[in-house]
Design a protein around this motif. Structure first.
Motif, PDB file in Angstrom:
ATOM      1  N   SER A 225     -17.648   3.168   8.794  1.00  0.00           N
ATOM      2  CA  SER A 225     -17.349   2.036   9.658  1.00  0.00           C
ATOM      3  C   SER A 225     -18.482   1.695  10.609  1.00  0.00           C
ATOM      4  CB  SER A 225     -16.081   2.316  10.472  1.00  0.00           C
ATOM      5  OG  SER A 225     -16.263   3.450  11.299  1.00  0.00           O
ATOM      6  N   THR A 226     -19.568   2.468  10.614  1.00  0.00           N
ATOM      7  CA  THR A 226     -20.703   2.198  11.483  1.00  0.00           C
ATOM      8  C   THR A 226     -21.969   2.077  10.635  1.00  0.00           C
ATOM      9  OG1 THR A 226     -21.088   4.554  11.823  1.00  0.00           O
ATOM     10  CG2 THR A 226     -19.667   3.446  13.404  1.00  0.00           C
ATOM     11  N   ASP A 227     -22.973   1.445  11.219  1.00  0.00           N
ATOM     12  CA  ASP A 227     -24.251   1.291  10.522  1.00  0.00           C
ATOM     13  C   ASP A 227     -24.936   2.645  10.366  1.00  0.00           C
ATOM     14  OD1 ASP A 227     -23.675  -1.361  10.629  1.00  0.00           O
ATOM     15  OD2 ASP A 227     -24.929  -1.776  12.380  1.00  0.00           O
ATOM     16  N   TYR A 228     -25.685   2.783   9.274  1.00  0.00           N
ATOM     17  CA  TYR A 228     -26.426   4.022   9.046  1.00  0.00           C
ATOM     18  C   TYR A 228     -27.699   3.675   8.295  1.00  0.00           C
ATOM     19  CZ  TYR A 228     -24.900   4.030   4.131  1.00  0.00           C
ATOM     20  OH  TYR A 228     -24.685   3.700   2.820  1.00  0.00           O
ATOM     21  N   ALA A 229     -28.664   4.576   8.392  1.00  0.00           N
ATOM     22  CA  ALA A 229     -29.959   4.371   7.729  1.00  0.00           C
ATOM     23  C   ALA A 229     -30.601   5.723   7.501  1.00  0.00           C
ATOM     24  CB  ALA A 229     -30.873   3.477   8.577  1.00  0.00           C
ATOM     25  N   PRO A 230     -31.331   5.900   6.399  1.00  0.00           N
ATOM     26  CA  PRO A 230     -32.009   7.184   6.160  1.00  0.00           C
ATOM     27  C   PRO A 230     -33.141   7.409   7.151  1.00  0.00           C
ATOM     28  CG  PRO A 230     -32.624   5.568   4.499  1.00  0.00           C
ATOM     29  CD  PRO A 230     -31.544   4.939   5.305  1.00  0.00           C
ATOM     30  N   ILE A 231     -33.316   8.656   7.548  1.00  0.00           N
ATOM     31  CA  ILE A 231     -34.389   9.034   8.463  1.00  0.00           C
ATOM     32  C   ILE A 231     -35.587   9.470   7.629  1.00  0.00           C
ATOM     33  CG2 ILE A 231     -35.058  10.581  10.327  1.00  0.00           C
ATOM     34  CD1 ILE A 231     -32.148  10.824  11.079  1.00  0.00           C
ATOM     35  N   SER A 240     -29.225   8.377  10.117  1.00  0.00           N
ATOM     36  CA  SER A 240     -28.960   8.063  11.518  1.00  0.00           C
ATOM     37  C   SER A 240     -27.848   7.023  11.614  1.00  0.00           C
ATOM     38  CB  SER A 240     -30.223   7.528  12.203  1.00  0.00           C
ATOM     39  OG  SER A 240     -30.634   6.302  11.598  1.00  0.00           O
ATOM     40  N   GLN A 241     -27.103   7.094  12.705  1.00  0.00           N
ATOM     41  CA  GLN A 241     -26.046   6.120  13.012  1.00  0.00           C
ATOM     42  C   GLN A 241     -26.336   5.557  14.397  1.00  0.00           C
ATOM     43  OE1 GLN A 241     -23.092   9.275  12.055  1.00  0.00           O
ATOM     44  NE2 GLN A 241     -21.989   7.655  10.981  1.00  0.00           N
ATOM     45  N   GLN A 242     -27.135   4.513  14.420  1.00  0.00           N
ATOM     46  CA  GLN A 242     -27.662   4.030  15.679  1.00  0.00           C
ATOM     47  C   GLN A 242     -26.583   3.388  16.542  1.00  0.00           C
ATOM     48  OE1 GLN A 242     -31.169   1.654  15.161  1.00  0.00           O
ATOM     49  NE2 GLN A 242     -32.052   2.999  13.633  1.00  0.00           N
ATOM     50  N   ALA A 243     -25.640   2.685  15.940  1.00  0.00           N
ATOM     51  CA  ALA A 243     -24.591   2.048  16.737  1.00  0.00           C
ATOM     52  C   ALA A 243     -23.723   3.098  17.433  1.00  0.00           C
ATOM     53  CB  ALA A 243     -23.735   1.141  15.852  1.00  0.00           C
ATOM     54  N   TYR A 244     -23.407   4.183  16.734  1.00  0.00           N
ATOM     55  CA  TYR A 244     -22.604   5.231  17.361  1.00  0.00           C
ATOM     56  C   TYR A 244     -23.430   6.022  18.365  1.00  0.00           C
ATOM     57  CZ  TYR A 244     -18.505   8.217  17.652  1.00  0.00           C
ATOM     58  OH  TYR A 244     -17.383   8.866  18.102  1.00  0.00           O
ATOM     59  N   ALA A 245     -24.722   6.174  18.140  1.00  0.00           N
ATOM     60  CA  ALA A 245     -25.574   6.831  19.128  1.00  0.00           C
ATOM     61  C   ALA A 245     -25.623   6.033  20.424  1.00  0.00           C
ATOM     62  CB  ALA A 245     -26.979   7.019  18.559  1.00  0.00           C
ATOM     63  N   LEU A 246     -25.658   4.703  20.319  1.00  0.00           N
ATOM     64  CA  LEU A 246     -25.598   3.868  21.520  1.00  0.00           C
ATOM     65  C   LEU A 246     -24.274   4.046  22.247  1.00  0.00           C
ATOM     66  CD1 LEU A 246     -26.755   1.649  23.328  1.00  0.00           C
ATOM     67  CD2 LEU A 246     -25.829  -0.039  21.719  1.00  0.00           C
ATOM     68  N   ARG A 247     -23.205   4.201  21.499  1.00  0.00           N
ATOM     69  CA  ARG A 247     -21.902   4.422  22.115  1.00  0.00           C
ATOM     70  C   ARG A 247     -21.856   5.748  22.865  1.00  0.00           C
ATOM     71  NH1 ARG A 247     -16.292   4.852  18.581  1.00  0.00           N
ATOM     72  NH2 ARG A 247     -14.865   5.182  20.331  1.00  0.00           N
ATOM     73  N   ALA A 289     -31.628   2.171  26.515  1.00  0.00           N
ATOM     74  CA  ALA A 289     -30.953   1.853  25.247  1.00  0.00           C
ATOM     75  C   ALA A 289     -30.055   0.650  25.463  1.00  0.00           C
ATOM     76  CB  ALA A 289     -30.147   3.051  24.763  1.00  0.00           C
ATOM     77  N   LYS A 290     -30.498  -0.488  24.984  1.00  0.00           N
ATOM     78  CA  LYS A 290     -29.741  -1.736  25.116  1.00  0.00           C
ATOM     79  C   LYS A 290     -29.169  -2.207  23.789  1.00  0.00           C
ATOM     80  CE  LYS A 290     -30.957  -2.101  29.476  1.00  0.00           C
ATOM     81  NZ  LYS A 290     -29.979  -1.942  30.585  1.00  0.00           N
ATOM     82  N   GLU A 291     -29.940  -2.067  22.722  1.00  0.00           N
ATOM     83  CA  GLU A 291     -29.544  -2.528  21.400  1.00  0.00           C
ATOM     84  C   GLU A 291     -29.558  -1.351  20.431  1.00  0.00           C
ATOM     85  OE1 GLU A 291     -28.451  -5.471  20.759  1.00  0.00           O
ATOM     86  OE2 GLU A 291     -28.914  -6.339  22.710  1.00  0.00           O
ATOM     87  N   PRO A 292     -28.723  -1.414  19.380  1.00  0.00           N
ATOM     88  CA  PRO A 292     -28.709  -0.304  18.413  1.00  0.00           C
ATOM     89  C   PRO A 292     -30.036  -0.080  17.706  1.00  0.00           C
ATOM     90  CG  PRO A 292     -26.733  -1.651  18.185  1.00  0.00           C
ATOM     91  CD  PRO A 292     -27.643  -2.381  19.124  1.00  0.00           C
ATOM     92  N   SER A 294     -33.027   0.001  18.798  1.00  0.00           N
ATOM     93  CA  SER A 294     -33.984   0.830  19.539  1.00  0.00           C
ATOM     94  C   SER A 294     -33.333   2.055  20.169  1.00  0.00           C
ATOM     95  CB  SER A 294     -34.643  -0.017  20.639  1.00  0.00           C
ATOM     96  OG  SER A 294     -33.652  -0.533  21.525  1.00  0.00           O
ATOM     97  N   THR A 295     -32.133   2.412  19.734  1.00  0.00           N
ATOM     98  CA  THR A 295     -31.375   3.481  20.394  1.00  0.00           C
ATOM     99  C   THR A 295     -31.733   4.859  19.877  1.00  0.00           C
ATOM    100  OG1 THR A 295     -29.537   1.995  20.848  1.00  0.00           O
ATOM    101  CG2 THR A 295     -29.045   4.340  20.821  1.00  0.00           C
ATOM    102  N   TRP A 296     -32.036   4.986  18.584  1.00  0.00           N
ATOM    103  CA  TRP A 296     -32.171   6.310  18.003  1.00  0.00           C
ATOM    104  C   TRP A 296     -33.285   7.142  18.629  1.00  0.00           C
ATOM    105  CZ3 TRP A 296     -28.845   9.137  15.744  1.00  0.00           C
ATOM    106  CH2 TRP A 296     -29.232  10.274  15.030  1.00  0.00           C
ATOM    107  N   PRO A 297     -34.497   6.625  18.871  1.00  0.00           N
ATOM    108  CA  PRO A 297     -35.515   7.451  19.551  1.00  0.00           C
ATOM    109  C   PRO A 297     -35.098   7.844  20.963  1.00  0.00           C
ATOM    110  CG  PRO A 297     -36.533   5.566  18.483  1.00  0.00           C
ATOM    111  CD  PRO A 297     -35.058   5.333  18.444  1.00  0.00           C
ATOM    112  N   ILE A 298     -34.401   6.966  21.665  1.00  0.00           N
ATOM    113  CA  ILE A 298     -33.958   7.280  23.025  1.00  0.00           C
ATOM    114  C   ILE A 298     -32.881   8.361  22.986  1.00  0.00           C
ATOM    115  CG2 ILE A 298     -32.904   6.304  25.105  1.00  0.00           C
ATOM    116  CD1 ILE A 298     -34.164   3.633  24.350  1.00  0.00           C
ATOM    117  N   PHE A 299     -31.991   8.289  22.008  1.00  0.00           N
ATOM    118  CA  PHE A 299     -30.949   9.303  21.859  1.00  0.00           C
ATOM    119  C   PHE A 299     -31.557  10.679  21.609  1.00  0.00           C
ATOM    120  CE2 PHE A 299     -28.008  11.612  19.009  1.00  0.00           C
ATOM    121  CZ  PHE A 299     -26.911  11.709  19.849  1.00  0.00           C
ATOM    122  N   ASN A 300     -32.563  10.745  20.743  1.00  0.00           N
ATOM    123  CA  ASN A 300     -33.237  12.027  20.486  1.00  0.00           C
ATOM    124  C   ASN A 300     -33.972  12.520  21.724  1.00  0.00           C
ATOM    125  OD1 ASN A 300     -32.385  12.106  17.790  1.00  0.00           O
ATOM    126  ND2 ASN A 300     -34.121  10.876  17.116  1.00  0.00           N
TER     127      ASN A 300
END
Length: 479
Positions: A225-231, A240-247, A289-292, A294-300
């Protein structure tokens, strides 16, 4: 004598002559009596052609088309629904809405507030503790309250202090004092209060100024149910699941804002687009982290800072509800259209590494997960490992692995080989009495709370099952 239709136009009066034209009467042939049905008299038209029309011939040769034959039943005009359709996400927001106060309920006098000391005090076992307002805001920010729980029937959110609550709080306190990581799974029957006990664990962490990463529903990470992309450059491939990481970062900013403001960065983080010098507040990094996208590097980067060794970080709690959903193959697909295992999702991978002991928390903390019996897939490997740990703790007999079962998962067994299980049982009679007295003080229970009433409701609730007691006592309660 009748005149053919082709000569009628020649017999009409002319405007250029004064000689009156002869009017020839038109004879309309009437059908003789017949006993055949209407269907035989007027057969259906061939397929693809319009039905024949009834023709009425008037005196003078004029022909007027009558009503056409209508085959079948007459259709009434449909009523058009002019109501406003629900906006995107409106149904989900209504389904997940949580109401934590009811002004119609009576206020309960003399209710003690929850505190770190009260959660480990043996004398407070079996009593109702009210949640402080600041703690309620933190729990709401991380979606720790469930829509199926009965918060909307009372004036103020309050929780029963059970013996398992005190046991879990003592384990968390001991792990934080020694700088170790508590790896615990809450198990039990359906409707015994596993999610409520997990909420109490999160409450203890907030009351002691811990950093909390809470996943309210494990199925939201694995049901595609969320966006994902290979790392890139990961083997096996992680996703990675950037939308859920932003959440998760939004949860962290709302609930731990004061704590993140005092914590400073110790790494430069050149991989981030925005430059953050060493000594920057962690709240400022999380707010970037404002948008999904650009969230993944900030989450890490935030996780790296919070788990830095020797940086004087506070203890951390990783909590998850619905463990069985992250211990199986997810519903995501790889580029080869193969099912992706849940442990290959990066957020789940971090949680599993902490649960298995592969990754440790430098400042100590806890990794607490709760199983679900009402809405969860069957997971033989998870159930086997929980049963084996319960057998080691002396709670049951040693289980036997089914020899012909193909659904065992080696990755799940490796992740749960070194865990501790907290078996949540039914409430005792003294705890049930305290709970029923709270219901009566709130105006929801109109009967006298005596020993006979407590015994009846305790027996009707399946010998102390918390959810069944609520159903048997408060019939209008939705659980």
């Amino acid at each position: 004598m009748s005149v053919p239709n082709g000569l009628r136009c020649l017999l009409r009066p002319s405007t250029t002559t004064s000689i009156p034209a002869r009017i020839v009467p038109v004879t309309v042939l009437a059908a003789s009596f017949s006993s055949t049905s209407l269907l035989g008299k007027n057969p259906l038209p061939p397929k693809g052609k319009a039905p024949p029309s009834r023709v009425k011939v008037l005196p003078g040769g004029h022909i007027r088309a009558g009503k056409k034959m209508q085959l079948g039943k007459f259709k009434k005009n449909k009523q058009v629904d002019r109501s406003r359709p629900p906006a995107p996400g409106e149904r989900k927001a209504y389904r997940k809405r949580v109401t934590l106060s009811n002004n119609n309920a009576l206020p309960v006098e003399g209710l003690e507030e929850m505190s770190p000391q009260a959660m480990v005090d043996p004398e407070k076992v079996g009593r109702m503790l009210a949640l402080p307002n600041e703690l309620v805001d933190q729990l709401r920010a991380v979606e720790a309250f469930k829509p199926t729980q009965t918060w909307n029937m009372f004036r103020q959110p309050s929780i029963l202090q059970r013996k398992e609550t005190r046991e879990l709080a003592e384990k968390m306190q001991a792990a934080a004092g020694k700088g170790e990581t508590l790896k615990l799974v809450i198990s039990g029957d359906r409707l015994v209060g596993k999610s409520m006990l997990l909420l109490q664990a999160v409450s203890y962490a907030y009351l002691n100024n811990w950093i909390v990463f809470h996943i309210p529903e494990g199925q939201e990470l694995t049901n595609a149910s969320t966006d994902y992309a290979p790392i890139p450059n990961t083997a096996p491939t992680q996703y990675s699941q950037q939308a859920y990481a932003l959440r998760i970062l939004q949860f962290l900013r709302k609930a731990n804002q004061k704590l993140l403001l005092d914590l400073k960065t110790v790494f430069p983080h050149p991989e981030l687009v925005q430059h953050f010098p060493v000594g920057t507040s962690l709240l400022q990094v999380a707010n970037a982290a404002k948008e999904p996208d650009s969230t993944w590097p900030i989450f890490n980067a935030v996780l790296q800072e919070l788990t830095a060794e020797g940086a004087g970080r506070p203890p951390i709690l990783f909590s998850l509800d619905g463990l069985s959903f992250v211990m199986k193959a997810s519903e995501y697909r790889s580029p080869a259209f193969e099912l992706i295992h849940s442990h290959d999702l990066s957020i789940v991978r971090r949680f599993v590494d902490l649960l298995s002991g592969k990754t440790k928390l430098p400042s100590g903390g806890a990794v607490v997960a709760a199983t679900s019996r009402g809405n969860s897939p069957r997971n033989p490997s998870m159930e086997l490992m929980i049963a084996q740990q319960e057998a080691k703790q002396g709670l049951r007999e040693q289980p036997v692995k089914e020899p012909y079962n193909r659904k065992y998962d080696d990755r799940v067994e490796a992740a749960m080989r070194d865990i501790e299980v907290l078996r949540l049982s039914s409430v005792s009679r003294s705890e049930a009495r305290s709970l029923m007295e709270y219901w009566a003080a709130s105006g929801l229970l109109r009967t006298a709370v005596d020993e006979k009433a407590v015994s009846d409701k305790w027996a009707l609730g399946g010998n102390g099952n918390l959810g069944e007691m609520e159903r048997a006592t408060l019939l209008t309660m939705r659980y």
